[in-house]
Design a protein around this motif. Structure first.
Motif, short mmCIF file in Angstrom:
data_model
loop_
_atom_site.label_atom_id
_atom_site.label_comp_id
_atom_site.label_asym_id
_atom_site.label_seq_id
_atom_site.Cartn_x
_atom_site.Cartn_y
_atom_site.Cartn_z
N GLU A 237 -20.35 -67.34 -31.97
CA GLU A 237 -21.52 -67.74 -32.87
C GLU A 237 -21.15 -67.25 -34.28
O GLU A 237 -20.63 -66.32 -34.61
CB GLU A 237 -22.88 -66.77 -32.48
CG GLU A 237 -24.07 -67.35 -33.42
CD GLU A 237 -25.26 -66.39 -32.89
OE1 GLU A 237 -26.30 -66.76 -33.65
OE2 GLU A 237 -25.09 -65.48 -32.03
N GLN A 238 -21.47 -68.39 -35.23
CA GLN A 238 -20.90 -68.10 -36.40
C GLN A 238 -19.55 -67.71 -37.04
O GLN A 238 -19.17 -67.43 -38.03
CB GLN A 238 -21.97 -67.20 -37.34
CG GLN A 238 -23.58 -67.44 -37.07
CD GLN A 238 -24.33 -66.57 -37.98
OE1 GLN A 238 -23.81 -65.56 -38.58
NE2 GLN A 238 -25.29 -67.08 -38.56
N HIS A 239 -18.60 -67.94 -35.94
CA HIS A 239 -17.35 -67.88 -36.09
C HIS A 239 -16.59 -68.62 -37.21
O HIS A 239 -16.18 -68.14 -38.39
CB HIS A 239 -16.34 -68.04 -34.87
CG HIS A 239 -14.85 -68.08 -35.11
ND1 HIS A 239 -14.10 -66.92 -35.27
CD2 HIS A 239 -13.98 -69.11 -35.11
CE1 HIS A 239 -12.87 -67.28 -35.69
NE2 HIS A 239 -12.76 -68.85 -35.56
N SER A 240 -17.03 -69.99 -37.45
CA SER A 240 -16.33 -70.74 -38.30
C SER A 240 -17.00 -70.62 -39.71
O SER A 240 -16.40 -70.62 -40.64
CB SER A 240 -16.85 -72.47 -38.05
OG SER A 240 -16.02 -72.43 -36.55
N GLU A 241 -18.28 -70.21 -39.69
CA GLU A 241 -19.02 -69.96 -40.94
C GLU A 241 -18.19 -68.82 -41.56
O GLU A 241 -18.16 -68.70 -42.93
CB GLU A 241 -20.54 -69.71 -40.63
CG GLU A 241 -21.27 -69.45 -42.23
CD GLU A 241 -21.81 -70.66 -42.54
OE1 GLU A 241 -21.92 -70.70 -44.02
OE2 GLU A 241 -22.05 -71.76 -41.91
N ARG A 242 -18.03 -67.68 -40.75
CA ARG A 242 -17.54 -66.50 -41.57
C ARG A 242 -16.06 -66.55 -41.84
O ARG A 242 -15.55 -65.97 -42.88
CB ARG A 242 -17.75 -65.44 -40.40
CG ARG A 242 -19.27 -65.07 -40.29
CD ARG A 242 -19.53 -64.01 -38.99
NE ARG A 242 -20.93 -63.93 -38.97
CZ ARG A 242 -21.49 -63.07 -37.82
NH1 ARG A 242 -20.51 -62.49 -36.99
NH2 ARG A 242 -22.83 -62.91 -37.57
N VAL A 243 -15.13 -67.29 -41.06
CA VAL A 243 -13.97 -67.61 -41.49
C VAL A 243 -13.93 -68.32 -42.74
O VAL A 243 -13.19 -68.19 -43.33
CB VAL A 243 -13.29 -68.53 -40.32
CG1 VAL A 243 -11.70 -69.22 -40.75
CG2 VAL A 243 -12.89 -67.88 -39.12
N ALA A 244 -14.84 -69.33 -42.92
CA ALA A 244 -14.74 -70.03 -44.08
C ALA A 244 -15.15 -69.20 -45.41
O ALA A 244 -14.63 -69.15 -46.38
CB ALA A 244 -16.06 -71.01 -44.04
N GLN A 249 -13.08 -66.32 -49.96
CA GLN A 249 -13.12 -65.18 -50.86
C GLN A 249 -11.64 -64.78 -51.17
O GLN A 249 -11.16 -64.36 -52.24
CB GLN A 249 -13.72 -64.02 -50.40
CG GLN A 249 -14.03 -62.88 -51.28
CD GLN A 249 -14.57 -63.06 -52.68
OE1 GLN A 249 -15.55 -63.62 -52.81
NE2 GLN A 249 -13.79 -62.76 -53.59
N LEU A 250 -10.73 -64.82 -50.16
CA LEU A 250 -9.24 -64.55 -50.01
C LEU A 250 -8.49 -65.41 -51.17
O LEU A 250 -7.93 -65.16 -52.01
CB LEU A 250 -8.48 -64.66 -48.81
CG LEU A 250 -8.49 -63.32 -47.97
CD1 LEU A 250 -7.97 -63.94 -46.62
CD2 LEU A 250 -7.83 -62.30 -48.60
N VAL A 264 -10.73 -75.31 -49.24
CA VAL A 264 -10.45 -74.18 -48.44
C VAL A 264 -11.53 -73.74 -47.72
O VAL A 264 -11.29 -73.58 -46.41
CB VAL A 264 -9.95 -72.88 -49.25
CG1 VAL A 264 -9.76 -71.76 -48.43
CG2 VAL A 264 -8.51 -73.31 -49.84
N GLU A 265 -12.88 -73.85 -48.27
CA GLU A 265 -13.97 -73.47 -47.69
C GLU A 265 -14.35 -74.35 -46.42
O GLU A 265 -14.87 -74.18 -45.32
CB GLU A 265 -15.12 -73.32 -48.45
CG GLU A 265 -16.37 -72.76 -47.79
CD GLU A 265 -17.45 -72.60 -48.75
OE1 GLU A 265 -18.50 -71.95 -48.08
OE2 GLU A 265 -17.41 -72.85 -49.90
N ILE A 266 -14.03 -75.64 -46.77
CA ILE A 266 -14.49 -76.96 -45.95
C ILE A 266 -13.37 -76.62 -44.86
O ILE A 266 -13.75 -76.92 -43.54
CB ILE A 266 -14.41 -78.22 -46.57
CG1 ILE A 266 -15.57 -78.24 -47.47
CG2 ILE A 266 -14.35 -79.18 -45.51
CD1 ILE A 266 -15.78 -79.41 -48.40
#
Length: 408
Positions: A237-244, A249-250, A264-266
């Motif tokens: 749950e929310q893995h992709s959102e948090r990776v983005a 930020q990195l 990068v975010e997309i």
């Protein structure tokens, strides 16, 4: 800022391929539903804009289905008591994406009986559009055993008769009458051949104007599909959102900005879109994977790459997303690309993916503490797998990144 003209029809067509993966093979269920609904709408003399709208709704109607077991239930019988849940999820996903929100009402009710729709406070056209999706969806369930065979022509009259027996209960009489008329043509059924289907969809797209999309619209479109992917398992749950969020930020910490930062975010949001093909039994397995299960898991990044090439062909998004399991030693997958092929953005998304996964509880382990995650990442750096500079940059603000990874 990220801004480009995008072929929305081709984008929806390509992303519908990811939904097809839930059936394990790309069986084109969404595309067939879309084309049949389009032709029935044509028989009803709907305006071209309405026909295109129902075509796009058909391709996305199952965006609330992420689990293979749910897909099987939906395709084994004409009615299933659990069908409502995915219709609600799909409508929620579409409602949160302004570009596609207008499709939400028909997706919400595309498994609702006509006799029930008549009792709901819906406008007449939304009611009819939803029921047309339901009809096309059930036509496809009945025709699947005969697909890619001329035997569909002998089976077609029985399919029509069975559905006409549900007039007024499951389906609107006027829709069934229009279906019976178009179904009398052999071409209606034979056009469901995969090659012809894809060709017809491409042909229709030539007459649809491109749409200018800014970064926000593209991000919301990506987020819609990331939510479908992450819904495969409660562990993701929310893995992709948090990776983005971590990857963005990195990248910003490295001085990346503007359009490149937004891409990068997309890429982070869509990096696991190919995982829709992977059975949730594998994703949720608490023990070691078999060789066959590992093979199933390993192909997801290649599917991600190929799907995103169709949507973002003129950007690095397919590479940044599809290469997230490559490593600097050239021992990752699916391309075995070494350090020379992995630019900074690839390395960032790879670290972000591993960092977030380790911070999240998975079926085979509990969420790891921050110091243990950093130790793990540094071991991977020492082994020549991850970029030392990216891991060091993350470690400078480790607490902040850990909060992003955990959603704190």
């Amino acid at each position: 800022m990220l801004h480009q003209d995008i072929d929305l029809h081709s984008t929806i067509t390509a992303l519908s391929c990811s939904l097809d993966l839930v059936g394990i093979d790309e069986i084109r269920h969404g595309k067939r539903v879309a084309m049949m609904a389009y032709h029935i709408a044509g028989e009803l003399n709907w305006p071209e804009s309405e026909k295109i709208g129902i075509l796009h709704a058909g391709m996305l109607h199952d965006c609330g289905v992420a689990q293979i077991r749910e897909h099987r239930q939906l395709t084994e019988t004409l009615e299933w008591s659990g069908a409502e849940a995915h219709a609600e999820r799909g409508a929620d996903y579409l409602s949160a994406c302004p570009l596609l929100a207008h499709l939400a009402p028909e997706v919400r009710y595309h498994h609702t009986r006509w006799e029930t729709l008549l009792l709901l406070p819906l406008d007449p056209h939304s009611r009819l559009r939803a029921n047309l999706l339901f009809l096309a969806d059930r036509i496809d369930v009945l025709q699947v055993p005969y697909l890619n065979s001329e035997q569909i022509l002998t089976a077609a009259p029985g399919i029509v008769a069975r559905l006409q027996g549900l007039s007024g209960s499951l389906f609107a009489p006027e829709l069934l009458d229009a279906f019976a008329r178009v179904a009398d043509s052999q071409a209606f059924w034979l056009a469901m051949d995969p090659d012809y289907l894809d060709e017809d969809l491409r042909s229709l797209g030539k007459n649809i104007a491109h749409v200018a999309l800014g970064y926000t619209a593209q991000r919301e479109l990506a987020r819609l599909f990331s939510r479908v992917v992450d819904a495969k398992s409660p562990y993701t749950e929310q893995h992709s959102e948090r990776v983005a969020l971590i990857a963005r930020q990195l990248a910003a910490d490295f001085g990346i900005d503007g359009q490149e930062l937004e891409q990068v975010e997309i890429a982070g949001l869509l990096h696991d879109i190919g995982k829709l093909r992977v059975s949730e039994d594998i994703i949720d397995k608490p023990g070691l994977l078999t060789a066959a299960e590992r093979a199933s898991m390993q192909r997801h990044s290649y599917d991600t790459y190929r799907i995103l090439q169709r949507v973002f062909a003129d950007s690095k998004i397919p590479v940044w997303a599809g290469f997230h399991h490559e490593n600097l030693r050239g021992e990752g997958y699916p391309f075995k690309s070494g350090s020379e092929a992995l630019d900074l953005e690839c390395r960032i998304i790879s670290v972000a993916d591993i960092f977030q996964a380790l911070a999240q509880t998975r079926p085979y382990r509990e969420s790891m503490a921050l110091h243990d995650i950093l130790d793990d990442l540094r071991r991977r750096v020492s082994a020549g797998e991850l970029d030392a500079g990216v891991v060091d940059k993350l470690a400078e603000h480790a607490d902040d990144y850990y909060a992003l990874a955990r959603g704190d």
